[in-house]
Design an enzyme around this catalytic site. Sequence first.
Site, PDB file in Angstrom:
ATOM      1  N   ASP A   1       0.818  -1.208   0.000  1.00 29.83           N
ATOM      2  CA  ASP A   1       0.000   0.000   0.000  1.00 29.83           C
ATOM      3  C   ASP A   1       0.853   1.260   0.000  1.00 29.83           C
ATOM      4  O   ASP A   1       2.058   1.212   0.229  1.00 29.83           O
ATOM      5  CB  ASP A   1      -0.951   0.013   1.215  1.00 29.83           C
ATOM      6  CG  ASP A   1      -0.320  -0.556   2.482  1.00 29.83           C
ATOM      7  OD1 ASP A   1       0.915  -0.511   2.592  1.00 29.83           O
ATOM      8  OD2 ASP A   1      -1.068  -1.040   3.335  1.00 29.83           O
TER       9      ASP A   1
ATOM     10  N   ASN B   1      -7.640  -3.435  14.258  1.00 29.93           N
ATOM     11  CA  ASN B   1      -8.994  -3.814  13.831  1.00 29.93           C
ATOM     12  C   ASN B   1      -8.940  -4.974  12.827  1.00 29.93           C
ATOM     13  O   ASN B   1      -9.899  -5.208  12.100  1.00 29.93           O
ATOM     14  CB  ASN B   1      -9.733  -2.613  13.238  1.00 29.93           C
ATOM     15  CG  ASN B   1      -9.032  -2.050  12.000  1.00 29.93           C
ATOM     16  OD1 ASN B   1      -8.072  -2.627  11.496  1.00 29.93           O
ATOM     17  ND2 ASN B   1      -9.528  -0.924  11.501  1.00 29.93           N
TER      18      ASN B   1
ATOM     19  N   HIS C   1      -7.211  -5.225  10.154  1.00 30.04           N
ATOM     20  CA  HIS C   1      -6.992  -4.926   8.725  1.00 30.04           C
ATOM     21  C   HIS C   1      -5.690  -5.579   8.256  1.00 30.04           C
ATOM     22  O   HIS C   1      -4.766  -5.799   9.043  1.00 30.04           O
ATOM     23  CB  HIS C   1      -7.021  -3.418   8.435  1.00 30.04           C
ATOM     24  CG  HIS C   1      -5.869  -2.618   8.941  1.00 30.04           C
ATOM     25  ND1 HIS C   1      -6.008  -1.395   9.571  1.00 30.04           N
ATOM     26  CD2 HIS C   1      -4.518  -2.838   8.901  1.00 30.04           C
ATOM     27  CE1 HIS C   1      -4.820  -0.922   9.884  1.00 30.04           C
ATOM     28  NE2 HIS C   1      -3.892  -1.776   9.501  1.00 30.04           N
TER      29      HIS C   1
ATOM     30  N   GLU D   1      -9.754  -2.237   5.415  1.00 27.29           N
ATOM     31  CA  GLU D   1     -10.402  -1.999   6.700  1.00 27.29           C
ATOM     32  C   GLU D   1     -11.654  -2.877   6.822  1.00 27.29           C
ATOM     33  O   GLU D   1     -12.169  -3.387   5.818  1.00 27.29           O
ATOM     34  CB  GLU D   1     -10.813  -0.521   6.784  1.00 27.29           C
ATOM     35  CG  GLU D   1      -9.651   0.463   6.656  1.00 27.29           C
ATOM     36  CD  GLU D   1      -8.871   0.619   7.958  1.00 27.29           C
ATOM     37  OE1 GLU D   1      -8.841  -0.324   8.786  1.00 27.29           O
ATOM     38  OE2 GLU D   1      -8.285   1.697   8.148  1.00 27.29           O
TER      39      GLU D   1
HETATM   40  C1  F6R Z   1       1.511  -1.761   6.154  1.00 22.41           C
HETATM   41  C2  F6R Z   1       0.144  -2.268   6.197  1.00 22.41           C
HETATM   42  C3  F6R Z   1      -0.624  -2.350   7.456  1.00 22.41           C
HETATM   43  C4  F6R Z   1       0.204  -2.689   8.685  1.00 22.41           C
HETATM   44  C5  F6R Z   1      -0.668  -2.701   9.929  1.00 22.41           C
HETATM   45  C6  F6R Z   1       0.140  -2.947  11.189  1.00 22.41           C
HETATM   46  O1  F6R Z   1       2.022  -1.777   4.844  1.00 22.41           O
HETATM   47  O2  F6R Z   1      -0.370  -2.599   5.186  1.00 22.41           O
HETATM   48  O3  F6R Z   1      -1.650  -3.314   7.313  1.00 22.41           O
HETATM   49  O4  F6R Z   1       0.810  -3.933   8.509  1.00 22.41           O
HETATM   50  O5  F6R Z   1      -1.332  -1.483  10.055  1.00 22.41           O
HETATM   51  O6  F6R Z   1       0.974  -1.836  11.390  1.00 22.41           O
HETATM   52  P1  F6R Z   1       2.112  -1.868  12.509  1.00 22.41           P
HETATM   53  O7  F6R Z   1       3.091  -2.891  12.099  1.00 22.41           O
HETATM   54  O8  F6R Z   1       2.702  -0.483  12.475  1.00 22.41           O
HETATM   55  O9  F6R Z   1       1.431  -2.178  13.788  1.00 22.41           O
END
Ligand code: F6R
Length: 248
Positions: free
Chosen positions: A67, A136, A138, A143
């Site tokens: 992303d 959550n 994701h 989401e």
């Molecule tokens: C990052 C991504 C997100 C993260 C997720 C966890 O490229 O796609 O799904 O993997 O938000 O983020 P952290 O590792 O910062 O807790």
Amino acid sequence: MRIIFTDTYKKMSEEAAKIIAGQLWIKPNSVLGLATGSTPVELYQNLVWLYKTVGLDFSQATSFNLDEYVGLAEDDPQSYHRFMHENLFDHVNIRKDHVFFPNGLTADSVAEGERYEATITAAGGIDMQLLGIGRNAHIGFNEPANAFTRMTHKVALKESTIAANARFFASQDDVPREAMSMGIGTIFRARHIVLLASGAEKAEAVRDAVMGAITPTVPASILQLHPSVTLIVDQEAGTLLKAEKSDS
Ligand code: F6R
């Protein structure tokens, strides 16, 4: 789903590095799907260390990131582009023309999604997709929603995700409200998936993803249906899995 329980973030990162390095040793021209965020930082440090010490070779590898924020230029300090260069790409021998991101500056998100999917397909599809998980549940920036998304697309970030990611920005107001993200389908089409989770704040998401109903309101729950997923948790993130296991 194979689950590797580790004690610490450090051990989780080492286990993850072994798997990614193993993929590259077995198939040097692997197509990797990569993630940003706090979770993979030490994994990337381990990969850089393996490159420098034992010659883990990225020269034939290709990568696709999950992303990118909408509205941030590639060289913006908070862009995922920049994150990946600072944490991995600038320190290993991956070819700069072999790293791909969805374009967060596109004026046509539908065309951009199609372009990204076509680029992944032309590269032969993703061999190994690395994922973190949101509080959550994701994955990518998919989401909780009413339906699983098939393709790379533009998403509006939930307030909870904006709040969680504010730690990387000067203030919460600076966090972009939208991102371009691989869809759940894009992730699911990877041949292998490695999901990392660290910290107590991920424990409920991990439990719901692994043991709950398969539903788009828990995006990571779709991974229960994938034939080759390795989940690596540290002690805190795995607490509720262990609790459920010992109850049953
Ligand atoms: C990052 C991504 C997100 C993260 C997720 C966890 O490229 O796609 O799904 O993997 O938000 O983020 P952290 O590792 O910062 O807790």
